[in-house]
Design an enzyme around this catalytic site. Structure first.
Site, PDB file in Angstrom:
ATOM      1  N   GLU A  48       0.822  -1.208   0.000  1.00  0.00           N
ATOM      2  CA  GLU A  48       0.000   0.000   0.000  1.00  0.00           C
ATOM      3  C   GLU A  48       0.858   1.261   0.000  1.00  0.00           C
ATOM      4  O   GLU A  48       0.625   2.196  -0.767  1.00  0.00           O
ATOM      5  CB  GLU A  48      -0.924   0.023   1.232  1.00  0.00           C
ATOM      6  CG  GLU A  48      -1.941  -1.105   1.307  1.00  0.00           C
ATOM      7  CD  GLU A  48      -3.020  -1.043   0.219  1.00  0.00           C
ATOM      8  OE1 GLU A  48      -3.073  -0.046  -0.535  1.00  0.00           O
ATOM      9  OE2 GLU A  48      -3.790  -2.004   0.118  1.00  0.00           O
ATOM     10  N   ASN A  52       1.271   3.910  -3.084  1.00  0.00           N
ATOM     11  CA  ASN A  52       0.935   5.325  -2.916  1.00  0.00           C
ATOM     12  C   ASN A  52       2.057   6.236  -3.397  1.00  0.00           C
ATOM     13  O   ASN A  52       1.801   7.268  -4.028  1.00  0.00           O
ATOM     14  CB  ASN A  52       0.615   5.630  -1.456  1.00  0.00           C
ATOM     15  CG  ASN A  52      -0.800   5.215  -1.085  1.00  0.00           C
ATOM     16  OD1 ASN A  52      -1.585   4.835  -1.940  1.00  0.00           O
ATOM     17  ND2 ASN A  52      -1.121   5.306   0.191  1.00  0.00           N
ATOM     18  N   ARG A 107      -9.011   3.602  -7.651  1.00  0.00           N
ATOM     19  CA  ARG A 107      -8.390   3.531  -6.334  1.00  0.00           C
ATOM     20  C   ARG A 107      -9.551   3.464  -5.346  1.00  0.00           C
ATOM     21  O   ARG A 107     -10.571   4.135  -5.535  1.00  0.00           O
ATOM     22  CB  ARG A 107      -7.530   4.776  -6.030  1.00  0.00           C
ATOM     23  CG  ARG A 107      -6.446   5.115  -7.072  1.00  0.00           C
ATOM     24  CD  ARG A 107      -5.507   3.988  -7.369  1.00  0.00           C
ATOM     25  NE  ARG A 107      -4.942   3.369  -6.179  1.00  0.00           N
ATOM     26  CZ  ARG A 107      -4.514   2.109  -6.160  1.00  0.00           C
ATOM     27  NH1 ARG A 107      -4.592   1.356  -7.213  1.00  0.00           N
ATOM     28  NH2 ARG A 107      -4.006   1.612  -5.058  1.00  0.00           N
TER      29      ARG A 107
END
Ligand SMILES: Nc1ncnc2c1ncn2[C@@H]1O[C@H](COP(=O)(O)OP(=O)(O)O)[C@@H](O)[C@H]1O
Ligand SMILES: [Mg+2]
Lengths: 146, 101
Positions: A48, A52, A107
């Site tokens: 994650e 990002n 997303r």
């Protein structure tokens, strides 16, 4: 907390490196003898944060992602993932479940929620135009209640 | 990442293998959509039994296909989820809108 071992890797922000980052962190952490579930939680949280950095931090540009993994005393794992991308103007809002600035790219806005629930401690520091640093800690062998 | 899509009695079955992250989700999305948009099946079943990793990009992939199927009144079904995938699914509350078998 004593640092027993440490790994530092730098990866360019290509999306193929999301998998490379997960694989590198898992293989380093094998020495700490995590359970399958603990390792899977860490892999997901790392994925994650790295995603990002690539998707949001370095949007439209390229840059490096720095990953530091430390094995601390008392089976604590420390992970720091840093980019020098665009930064986040409102960290509190960014961390809210389902908040995303890229809904049209599918997303889900759940990246920070995953990091939060799959680790024991999550810290995000960010400065607009300077970049973002995500720090996570997880203690092995206690199911989150140490 | 590998994907195999077949159809059976109005159901499109997408069997996914490998890891789902932001990198692989793009290919999965376009492969599934290409098939499903042409066929417009009553049901799309996504089979996760060969998935060894999934992060929140997988949630985006599922919600996106859910919305697509809804365009012609079709349904989405998720099959074969391992415990670690269910943990991510649970966080999203997606079980409330998508059938998980
Ligand atoms: N490294 C980063 N650099 C810049 N912005 C970020 C970064 N990480 C997260 N963000 C911002 O926080 C929001 C929420 O992140 P997240 O919970 O992972 O959801 P998602 O990635 O699905 O949008 C993102 O949409 C983005 O605006
Ligand atoms: Mg994210």
């Amino acid at each position: 907390m004593k640092i027993l071992n440490e790994m530092k890797i730098i990866l360019p922000s290509n999306s193929v490196n999301e998998g490379a980052a997960r694989a590198a962190v898992s293989s380093f952490l094998i020495q700490a003898d995590p359970t399958v579930e603990e390792l899977s939680d860490i892999r997901t949280a790392v994925s994650e944060a790295v995603t990002n950095a690539i998707v949001h931090g370095y949007r439209g540009t390229k840059g490096n992602i720095e990953i530091i993994v430390r094995l601390l005393s008392e089976r604590e794992i420390y992970i720091r993932i840093k980019d020098r991308g665009c930064g986040i103007s409102d960290v509190k809002q960014a961390m809210e479940p389902l908040f995303t600035t890229a809904p049209e790219e599918e997303r889900s806005g759940l990246g920070f929620s995953v990091m939060e629930s799959f680790t024991d401690k999550l810290r995000v520091s960010s400065k607009t135009g300077k970049g973002t640093t995500v720090t996570m800690r997880k203690r092995l062998g206690c199911n989150g209640n140490c | 990442m590998k994907i195999n899509i077949t159809s059976e009695n109005g159901t499109a079955i997408a069997v996914l293998c490998g890891e789902i992250d932001h990198h692989s989700a793009r290919t999965l999305r376009s492969e599934i959509d290409r098939f499903v948009i042409t066929m417009q099946p009553e049901r799309l079943a996504m089979d996760f039994s060969g998935i060894t990793f999934m992060d929140s990009s997988g949630i985006g992939l599922i919600i996106g296909r859910y919305k697509l199927m809804k365009e012609w009144g079709g349904q989405l079904e998720i099959r074969g989820t391992q415990p670690y995938i269910r943990r991510v699914l649970k966080l999203s509350g997606i079980e409330r809108i998508v059938k998980i078998v």
